[in-house]
Design an enzyme around this catalytic site. Sequence first.
Site, mmCIF file in Angstrom:
data_model
loop_
_atom_site.group_PDB
_atom_site.id
_atom_site.type_symbol
_atom_site.label_atom_id
_atom_site.label_comp_id
_atom_site.label_asym_id
_atom_site.label_seq_id
_atom_site.Cartn_x
_atom_site.Cartn_y
_atom_site.Cartn_z
ATOM 1 N N LYS A 188 9.228 -9.699 14.189
ATOM 2 C CA LYS A 188 8.089 -10.618 14.066
ATOM 3 C C LYS A 188 8.029 -11.132 12.636
ATOM 4 O O LYS A 188 7.925 -10.360 11.689
ATOM 5 C CB LYS A 188 6.766 -9.931 14.404
ATOM 6 C CG LYS A 188 5.621 -10.939 14.501
ATOM 7 C CD LYS A 188 4.254 -10.322 14.495
ATOM 8 C CE LYS A 188 3.756 -10.007 13.108
ATOM 9 N NZ LYS A 188 3.579 -11.178 12.228
ATOM 10 N N GLU A 264 8.504 -0.535 3.531
ATOM 11 C CA GLU A 264 8.727 -1.011 2.167
ATOM 12 C C GLU A 264 7.435 -1.703 1.770
ATOM 13 O O GLU A 264 7.101 -2.765 2.294
ATOM 14 C CB GLU A 264 9.940 -1.961 2.154
ATOM 15 C CG GLU A 264 10.586 -2.049 0.790
ATOM 16 C CD GLU A 264 10.087 -3.245 0.020
ATOM 17 O OE1 GLU A 264 9.076 -3.078 -0.697
ATOM 18 O OE2 GLU A 264 10.687 -4.313 0.136
ATOM 19 N N CYS A 298 7.067 -7.537 -4.252
ATOM 20 C CA CYS A 298 6.513 -6.180 -4.203
ATOM 21 C C CYS A 298 6.943 -5.398 -5.445
ATOM 22 O O CYS A 298 6.268 -4.459 -5.850
ATOM 23 C CB CYS A 298 6.925 -5.480 -2.923
ATOM 24 S SG CYS A 298 8.629 -5.779 -2.519
ATOM 25 N N GLU A 395 -2.412 -3.994 -6.692
ATOM 26 C CA GLU A 395 -1.370 -5.016 -6.610
ATOM 27 C C GLU A 395 -2.033 -6.379 -6.438
ATOM 28 O O GLU A 395 -2.752 -6.607 -5.470
ATOM 29 C CB GLU A 395 -0.465 -4.722 -5.403
ATOM 30 C CG GLU A 395 0.693 -5.664 -5.314
ATOM 31 C CD GLU A 395 1.656 -5.308 -4.192
ATOM 32 O OE1 GLU A 395 1.183 -4.983 -3.089
ATOM 33 O OE2 GLU A 395 2.879 -5.358 -4.427
HETATM 34 P P1 ADP Z 1 -0.358 -9.787 3.515
HETATM 35 O O1 ADP Z 1 -1.733 -9.199 3.550
HETATM 36 O O2 ADP Z 1 0.156 -9.939 2.150
HETATM 37 O O3 ADP Z 1 -0.163 -11.004 4.371
HETATM 38 P P2 ADP Z 1 0.581 -7.861 5.398
HETATM 39 O O4 ADP Z 1 1.159 -6.562 5.035
HETATM 40 O O5 ADP Z 1 -0.751 -7.862 6.052
HETATM 41 O O6 ADP Z 1 0.614 -8.699 4.087
HETATM 42 O O7 ADP Z 1 1.579 -8.690 6.309
HETATM 43 C C1 ADP Z 1 2.943 -8.467 6.411
HETATM 44 C C2 ADP Z 1 3.342 -8.535 7.853
HETATM 45 O O8 ADP Z 1 2.607 -7.549 8.567
HETATM 46 C C3 ADP Z 1 3.044 -9.857 8.547
HETATM 47 O O9 ADP Z 1 4.112 -10.156 9.430
HETATM 48 C C4 ADP Z 1 1.782 -9.554 9.326
HETATM 49 O O10 ADP Z 1 1.606 -10.360 10.476
HETATM 50 C C5 ADP Z 1 2.006 -8.110 9.719
HETATM 51 N N1 ADP Z 1 0.788 -7.353 10.047
HETATM 52 C C6 ADP Z 1 -0.440 -7.493 9.519
HETATM 53 N N2 ADP Z 1 -1.304 -6.628 10.086
HETATM 54 C C7 ADP Z 1 -0.608 -5.912 11.008
HETATM 55 C C8 ADP Z 1 -0.933 -4.859 11.917
HETATM 56 N N3 ADP Z 1 -2.159 -4.371 12.005
HETATM 57 N N4 ADP Z 1 0.053 -4.373 12.686
HETATM 58 C C9 ADP Z 1 1.311 -4.836 12.599
HETATM 59 N N5 ADP Z 1 1.672 -5.834 11.774
HETATM 60 C C10 ADP Z 1 0.738 -6.372 10.972
#
Ligand code: ADP
Length: 496
Positions: A188, A264, A298, A395
């Site tokens: 995804k 990561e 990161c 961060e």
């Molecule tokens: P940011 O807040 O910087 O956008 P995230 O860590 O939330 O970073 O997002 C990184 C990835 O994780 C994206 O592909 C996002 O759709 C996905 N993501 C966010 N929340 C969830 C969740 N609860 N479960 C699985 N994937 C998630």
Amino acid sequence: MTLSINLKLPNGVEYDQPLGLFINGEFVKGVEGKTFDVINPSTEKVICSVHEATEKDVDIAVRAARTAFEGEWHKITPAERGRLLCKLADLFEENLLKMASIEALDNGKSVSMAKGDVSAAAACLRYYGGWADKIHGKVIDTEHGKFNYTKQEPIGVCGQIIPWNFPILMWAWKIAPAVATGNVVVIKTSELTPLSALVAAELIVKAGFPPGVINILSGFGKTAGAAISSHMDVDKVAFTGSTVTGRTIMKAAANSNLKKVTLELGGKSPNIVFDDADIDEAISWVNFGIFYNHGQCCCAGSRIYVQEGIYDTFVEKFKKRIKENVVGDPFENETFQGPQISQLQFDKIMEYIEHGKTQGAKVEIGGKRHGDVGYFIEPTIFSNVDDSMKIMQEEIFGPVASIAKFKTVGDAIALGNKTTFGLASAVHTKNLETALTVANSLKAGTVWVNTYNTLHTALPFGGFKESGIGRELGKAALANYTQLKTVSMNMNGAMF
Ligand code: ADP
């Protein structure tokens, strides 16, 4: 909505952008018929809409992946897996300008920086292509009459969830070791940057991968992402993103089928400059360490510690150097820093800047929005900071760094380690003993010496402490995608 749209980019690149979900080797619409808009962060305008995956689409993709894993993919030799990855690497290189331009449009990084990402993605695909037929088990002698051996088997269906800061590079980091080791993938992309991976899907078909081996979904974290991490038929989840989301994914894995997890996550990396460093070189690396990719790394070197003897000169020279960083349109040749990814990120970063100011930190340079359209922020440096401040602990993921003074090697190590993160770090010095002492004492997955942000496909990358679990890149990443099987044979029929 259609499954593709013709796009004309500011640098003259024109192409058909796929918009569908890529499942079982084909572009399809989501079962629920949902779509979402993709925004250009430089203009704040909608580029196009893409089809959105929900839980049902994740389920269909996982089934396609499982069928491929148990069927056609299983019969393919390791050497053939390697050849497919190398072919995909060639196709990435043939499409370099197109893919880099898509990254510039969707992510906001400059075309020239994005070309570096696409080249690095190709290198990663080729590197793991090379590993595919070199993954061996061992024969282990225990006693007469026994024959024991180990095998490194693929884990199976791997769910992969990637962020928006390096859309196509993170895609390659995830796909390449998984496929090289014989797994299948449901990946995804970030809801903020789905476009380049859909073009990569076309290249997967062209390279000749069997349907179902790599499935690519555009969708949101709380729906499609959560469906992947809690799915009972996904054997492993690999995630890159924020520490908060990493925790959620780990919980989902624990509460479902205890799928294997690699993470990561974030960082608050120290960049330490000693009096004896080449000051101009150090400034170039410190600048690159925090402002490369607009601070959206990161491993960004966001805590800069400078030894007291050169501190004042360093700050003055650094400010001059920062003024040379061209902030602006990613399609202009000289641009170094483009916009932040979204309104949400822009607001979060500006909030941190305001917080720094109210907590008494001094803005040495920057601190404001750049221009009035797009999510651009001036490169910003705070001084007069202390370790208790939010801007020193959390961060920020933007072009914002803090700079502080230290006295001794011991102080530098103690300050460097004063964080819950442990992804990266750096030390700048001409003294080998200082370099080794600091490198051996910092609690971080990477220590750069007289350089910064110079990652390489062959070098493992990952976090100590709350920065992650597992290592990407290098031979180390193969362990993320294989499970060891021990076969122990009784050769003479005797019971004991
Ligand atoms: P940011 O807040 O910087 O956008 P995230 O860590 O939330 O970073 O997002 C990184 C990835 O994780 C994206 O592909 C996002 O759709 C996905 N993501 C966010 N929340 C969830 C969740 N609860 N479960 C699985 N994937 C998630």
